[in-house]
Motif scaffolding. Sequence first.
Motif, PDB file in Angstrom:
ATOM      1  N   LEU A  54       0.846  -1.197   0.000  1.00  5.95           N
ATOM      2  CA  LEU A  54       0.000   0.000   0.000  1.00  5.95           C
ATOM      3  C   LEU A  54       0.880   1.246   0.000  1.00  5.95           C
ATOM      4  O   LEU A  54       1.865   1.302   0.746  1.00  5.95           O
ATOM      5  N   GLY A  58       0.576   7.793  -2.222  1.00  9.34           N
ATOM      6  CA  GLY A  58       0.643   7.689  -3.673  1.00  9.34           C
ATOM      7  C   GLY A  58       2.041   7.444  -4.202  1.00  9.34           C
ATOM      8  O   GLY A  58       3.030   7.484  -3.468  1.00  9.34           O
ATOM      9  N   ASP A  71      -2.421  -5.946 -11.933  1.00  7.50           N
ATOM     10  CA  ASP A  71      -3.827  -6.312 -12.141  1.00  7.50           C
ATOM     11  C   ASP A  71      -4.095  -6.737 -13.584  1.00  7.50           C
ATOM     12  O   ASP A  71      -5.070  -6.312 -14.198  1.00  7.50           O
ATOM     13  N   SER A  83      -0.318   6.055  -9.030  1.00  9.77           N
ATOM     14  CA  SER A  83      -1.143   5.313  -8.080  1.00  9.77           C
ATOM     15  C   SER A  83      -1.519   6.272  -6.965  1.00  9.77           C
ATOM     16  O   SER A  83      -0.639   6.799  -6.280  1.00  9.77           O
ATOM     17  N   GLN A  86      -3.388   5.594  -0.753  1.00  8.78           N
ATOM     18  CA  GLN A  86      -4.088   4.412  -0.252  1.00  8.78           C
ATOM     19  C   GLN A  86      -4.264   3.328  -1.314  1.00  8.78           C
ATOM     20  O   GLN A  86      -5.015   2.378  -1.115  1.00  8.78           O
ATOM     21  N   SER A  87      -3.579   3.450  -2.450  1.00  6.96           N
ATOM     22  CA  SER A  87      -3.675   2.419  -3.481  1.00  6.96           C
ATOM     23  C   SER A  87      -2.815   1.219  -3.092  1.00  6.96           C
ATOM     24  O   SER A  87      -1.784   1.343  -2.442  1.00  6.96           O
ATOM     25  N   HIS A  89      -1.126  -2.372  -4.765  1.00  7.37           N
ATOM     26  CA  HIS A  89      -0.840  -3.126  -5.986  1.00  7.37           C
ATOM     27  C   HIS A  89       0.212  -4.200  -5.751  1.00  7.37           C
ATOM     28  O   HIS A  89       0.894  -4.197  -4.731  1.00  7.37           O
TER      29      HIS A  89
END
Length: 108
Positions: A54, A58, A71, A83, A86-87, A89
């Motif tokens: 996380l 960003g 993804d 990103s 709070q993104s 990946h």
Amino acid sequence: MESANPIILQTKDMPWESTDSPGVHYKSLRYDKTTKAGAVLIRMDANSAYPEHLHTDGEDFIVMQGELIIDDQHYREGSYIYSPPQSIHHPRTEKGAFLFAVFHGKII
């Protein structure tokens, strides 16, 4: 707090540092201990991955060479990706990748 002086590095002279993820290496270009923000070069060998994580504030990155998969979306050389805060990946690569990344805060 970051220095008011410019940071000048010869990245070709810097060694690659290992991560806990096999085949993933980095060169730290800048890191602020207070904000946890920084900039890195990342080299991912073919068929390597970095664990899901996380970005609290960003991240921006550019695929300089190769291809990165997030993804099931394939980002090829020249791709810029932002990103948001709070993104989450889980980047991986099949072909290998060379990235320039700027993270704006803590990575969890």
